[in-house]
Design a protein around this motif. Structure first.
Motif, PDB file in Angstrom:
ATOM      1  N   ASN A  50     -44.947 -66.611  10.015  1.00 23.61           N
ATOM      2  CA  ASN A  50     -44.203 -65.302   9.893  1.00 23.61           C
ATOM      3  C   ASN A  50     -45.279 -63.900   9.374  1.00 23.61           C
ATOM      4  OD1 ASN A  50     -41.859 -66.568  10.300  1.00 23.61           O
ATOM      5  ND2 ASN A  50     -40.772 -66.121   8.382  1.00 23.61           N
TER       6      ASN A  50
ATOM      7  N   ALA B 181     -37.448 -58.502   7.457  1.00 28.58           N
ATOM      8  CA  ALA B 181     -38.367 -59.741   7.699  1.00 28.58           C
ATOM      9  C   ALA B 181     -38.877 -60.267   6.416  1.00 28.58           C
ATOM     10  CB  ALA B 181     -39.457 -59.508   8.837  1.00 28.58           C
TER      11      ALA B 181
ATOM     12  N   THR C 254     -38.135 -63.758   4.471  1.00 27.81           N
ATOM     13  CA  THR C 254     -39.205 -64.792   4.559  1.00 27.81           C
ATOM     14  C   THR C 254     -39.333 -65.160   2.723  1.00 27.81           C
ATOM     15  OG1 THR C 254     -40.264 -63.970   6.495  1.00 27.81           O
ATOM     16  CG2 THR C 254     -41.678 -65.236   4.831  1.00 27.81           C
TER      17      THR C 254
ATOM     18  N   LEU D  18     -36.316 -68.949   6.979  1.00 22.18           N
ATOM     19  CA  LEU D  18     -37.723 -68.875   7.404  1.00 22.18           C
ATOM     20  C   LEU D  18     -37.821 -68.901   8.951  1.00 22.18           C
ATOM     21  CD1 LEU D  18     -39.617 -71.022   4.623  1.00 22.18           C
ATOM     22  CD2 LEU D  18     -40.065 -68.614   5.296  1.00 22.18           C
TER      23      LEU D  18
ATOM     24  N   THR E 152     -36.124 -66.013  10.712  1.00 21.71           N
ATOM     25  CA  THR E 152     -37.000 -64.925  10.786  1.00 21.71           C
ATOM     26  C   THR E 152     -38.071 -64.860  11.682  1.00 21.71           C
ATOM     27  OG1 THR E 152     -36.382 -64.777   8.251  1.00 21.71           O
ATOM     28  CG2 THR E 152     -38.307 -63.553   9.124  1.00 21.71           C
ATOM     29  N   ALA E 153     -38.708 -66.078  11.690  1.00 25.38           N
ATOM     30  CA  ALA E 153     -39.777 -66.502  12.750  1.00 25.38           C
ATOM     31  C   ALA E 153     -39.405 -66.200  14.169  1.00 25.38           C
ATOM     32  CB  ALA E 153     -40.531 -67.822  12.552  1.00 25.38           C
TER      33      ALA E 153
ATOM     34  N   LEU F 215     -38.766 -62.456  14.706  1.00 23.29           N
ATOM     35  CA  LEU F 215     -39.819 -61.688  14.925  1.00 23.29           C
ATOM     36  C   LEU F 215     -40.804 -62.107  16.403  1.00 23.29           C
ATOM     37  CD1 LEU F 215     -41.492 -61.883  11.281  1.00 23.29           C
ATOM     38  CD2 LEU F 215     -40.570 -59.802  12.422  1.00 23.29           C
TER      39      LEU F 215
END
Lengths: 458, 236
Positions: free
Chosen positions: B124, B142, B146, B203, B206-207, B210
């Motif tokens: 991340n 983000a 995270t 997590l 979010t990864a 992104l």
């Protein structure tokens, strides 16, 4: 045909030769988890270990003729880790108190393929003595109801925690007490430093605090009225593979109890060396009239007590269900009794209630040079203490009995009631002492004050 | 279509890791080691004493014993998960022959979970660094996701033991150390696995969010809008 004959000949030769050939020795690993800081486990733990009683009873003939035994002992400060080690098959046998025992049985039954068996007790106190609530010695708290609005610490998950929960429920002060999670050692240190209002703990912590002069009992487990017991659990796969070994272990437990009962002074002296717990503290558990009844039988009342404890744990910790019928078995302890020529049913039917069993027992002085000295009456005892103090003799401890419950107490922590008629009685708790004093028009005094009346005047 | 989008986002995340493999490994290892150092520091500060004993366990042998002696395979993982490799703790010798009062237990299974957390955290961070053109709002969202996700996993992966709680390592020991009441701690304990899963989910999500493939229209448009909003001071 030739092959058949050859095969038959070889088979015959092997059959004849095999019994004469040295068999490959098999090693049976016996790993036991015990608790050297929990007095009630000693007859299945430290005593069996140090006196090598298991080695004495392990089978050495028949199927076990060529067996080597690899016995290992692991010491823990509580029952929880013993259960984890048993799950991992690093321990076959575990010794622990009632609440951890239940967690043990429930955690195993939660698995698909693993089970433990509750095979024997080690000892008990019918009324629940062994657990207690202690306050700093200078505290102005003298009864459990005075804990309303106070902070009380306890090792959560222990038998003492269970007792505390029940006591709070009985008093109706569950919401008013701030419960803290503290280890026995931290709780004892905090009591000594006056950093906590009260600490609830299991055997022998409250007596350690009393003996060291840092704490004072305000509530004894006997007031909760639920028996306090410890026991032995064995992995079922081990018990089924080596039933004779389990029976041998229980024979060792029985002999350990007999040895302590027959030689309490020698036993506590040695147990102090083995465990580091002061012998004067151990004596209050293991002597005649002590807190602990060494009895490995599984009584119906104990099963009921364990079922009650399970309901407490389900409510507070959401532990899995426990099938008591599948978990508890008397087969092994009955076999041990039978092998030793003892009457299991007679012992099972015997329940020792300190209130009646200790009535009339002599009070005691532990003289550092002369050992245990007994006195039939409190005036004789007080006179002797006064005389010893006059000569500068060192007294390790003194022991009296609580008039209300029959529990053995340190003389220095007891409340003495001196009646109008000149009689003396001793009590564990101040409220009972005050009530009795009012009844007999007497006064509540401590040991030094009581002894002062017997100091010889020149 | 969705699988394709997911696949391309995973490819972007993998590409980011590949392009900065050394940094990603360093961050993953650093976070993992740092996590356990933080736990030890918390114990030392909370109890005011340095550890005075260390014990190493034969983890492979113990795991092999469990495999050999547990008939049902489904019982094996939860038992293996509780196996120690190392233990650093404080032995109190005031009573008896000593009592382990508190300890930091290193359990390989938990280390693996923490390493996964650290790996996700690292990816991340790398993705965020790569998205330098991202709006402040997107970066903030983000970063928050995270942080929350990592917090959940970190909290529930703690393997400290205290002789209270019957001396078994549990994540609620951390809560107790922070002063949470006993009853509240036990009440919360069963939700630990859900918090862990939620943390990993956050997590991972979010990864993926992104890891936008270059030229993704929707994201680009949203980013563009965010940039405009930020420029107008909407988020100020």
């Amino acid at each position: 045909m030739k092959h058949t004959t050859l095969g038959f000949g070889l088979g015959l030769a092997l059959a004849v030769a095999l019994p004469g050939m040295p068999a490959l020795a098999k090693t049976i690993d016996i790993a036991i988890g015990h608790q050297s800081m929990c007095t009630d486990t000693y007859t299945a733990g430290i005593v069996v270990k140090e006196k090598k009683l298991l080695e004495k009873y392990l089978p050495k003939d028949g199927a076990y003729a060529d067996v080597d035994y690899n016995i290992t002992w692991a010491d823990y400060s509580s029952g929880g880790p013993i259960t984890n080690q048993m799950l991992a098959n690093k321990l076959n046998i575990g010794v622990m108190g009632d609440y951890p025992l239940i967690v043990n049985g429930a955690k195993f039954q939660e698995t698909d393929s693993l089970r433990t068996l509750y095979v024997a007790g080690t000892g008990y106190n019918l009324k629940g003595s062994g657990n207690a609530v202690v306050v700093p010695v200078e505290s102005d708290i003298y009864s459990f109801d005075q804990l309303k609005g106070k902070s009380v610490s306890t090792p959560v998950g222990s038998a003492a925690w269970g007792m505390l929960l029940k006591a709070m429920q009985d008093e109706g002060i569950t919401e008013e007490v701030s419960l803290k999670n503290q280890s026995p050692a931290v709780g004892a240190a905090n009591i000594a430093a006056g950093k906590i209002d009260a600490h609830s703990d299991f055997c022998p912590w409250s007596e350690i605090m009393e003996f060291r002069g840092t704490g004072r009992k305000i509530y004894d487990g006997s007031e909760a009225g639920v028996p306090y017991l410890h026991g032995v659990v064995v992995r079922q796969d081990f018990a089924e593979e080596y039933p004779e070994v389990v029976t041998a272990f229980l024979k060792a437990v029985i002999e350990a109890g007999q040895w302590i009962e027959e030689n309490p002074s020698e036993a506590v002296d040695l147990m102090e060396k083995w465990t580091g717990v002061e012998k004067e503290v151990l004596y209050i558990y293991f002597s005649n009239g002590g807190h602990l009844t060494l009895d490995p039988t599984i009584k119906d009342g104990w099963v009921d007590a364990l079922k009650f404890d399970h309901t407490v744990l389900v409510k507070e910790k959401a532990i899995p269900p426990l099938d008591f019928d599948a978990w508890i078995t008397e087969d092994y302890i009955k076999a041990a009794y039978s092998d030793l020529g003892l009457d299991y049913e007679a012992d099972k039917a015997t329940v020792v209630d300190p209130e009646t069993a200790n009535a009339g027992l002599p009070v005691e002085i532990w003289h550092s040079r002369d050992g245990i000295l007994t006195y039939e009456s409190l005036p004789d005892f007080l006179k002797a203490v006064a005389e010893f103090q006059g000569t500068g003799a060192k007294l390790n401890a003194t022991y009296v009995y609580d008039k209300s419950t029959g529990l053995k107490l340190f003389g220095k922590t007891a409340y003495f009631v001196h009646g109008e008629d000149g009689t003396y009685e001793t009590f564990l708790r101040k409220p009972e002492a005050e009530a009795y004093a009012a009844e007999v028009k007497g006064e509540v005094i401590d040991l030094p004050t009581a002894v002062a009346a017997f100091v010889p005047t020149e | 279509m969705m699988a394709l989008a997911l696949g391309s986002r995973l490819a972007v995340a993998a590409g980011t890791i590949r392009s900065r493999l050394g940094l990603w490994l360093a961050l993953t290892a650093g976070f993992t080691v740092g996590y356990y150092l933080l736990l030890m520091a918390a114990l030392i500060v909370r109890f005011g004493a340095l550890p005075n004993y260390a014990t190493a366990y034969n983890w492979p042998k113990n795991v092999w014993t469990i495999f050999r002696s547990t008939p049902s395979f489904s019982d094996v993982p939860p038992i293996v998960a509780e196996e120690y490799l190392l233990e650093f703790g404080y032995m109190n010798y005031d009573y008896g022959h000593g009592i382990s009062e508190w300890a930091l237990n290193i359990l390989p299974y938990k280390v693996m979970l923490v390493a996964v957390l650290a790996g996700l955290l690292a990816v991340n961070i790398l993705l965020l660094r790569a998205k330098s053109a991202c709006s402040t709002a997107t970066r903030f969202k983000a970063g928050t996701a995270t942080g929350v996700g990592a917090g959940f996993v970190a909290l529930t992966s703690a393997t400290m033991s205290w002789v209270v709680c019957c001396a078994t390592p549990s994540w609620i020991v951390g809560l107790s150390m922070l002063g949470l009441g006993v009853s509240a701690s036990f009440w919360i304990e069963p939700i630990g696995p859900y918090l862990t899963m939620g943390g990993y989910g956050l997590l991972a999500a979010t990864a993926l969010a992104l890891a936008t493939p270059p030229g993704t229209p929707a994201t680009s448009a949203r980013d563009q809008q965010d940039k405009i909003s930020s420029a107008k001071g909407v988020h100020a």
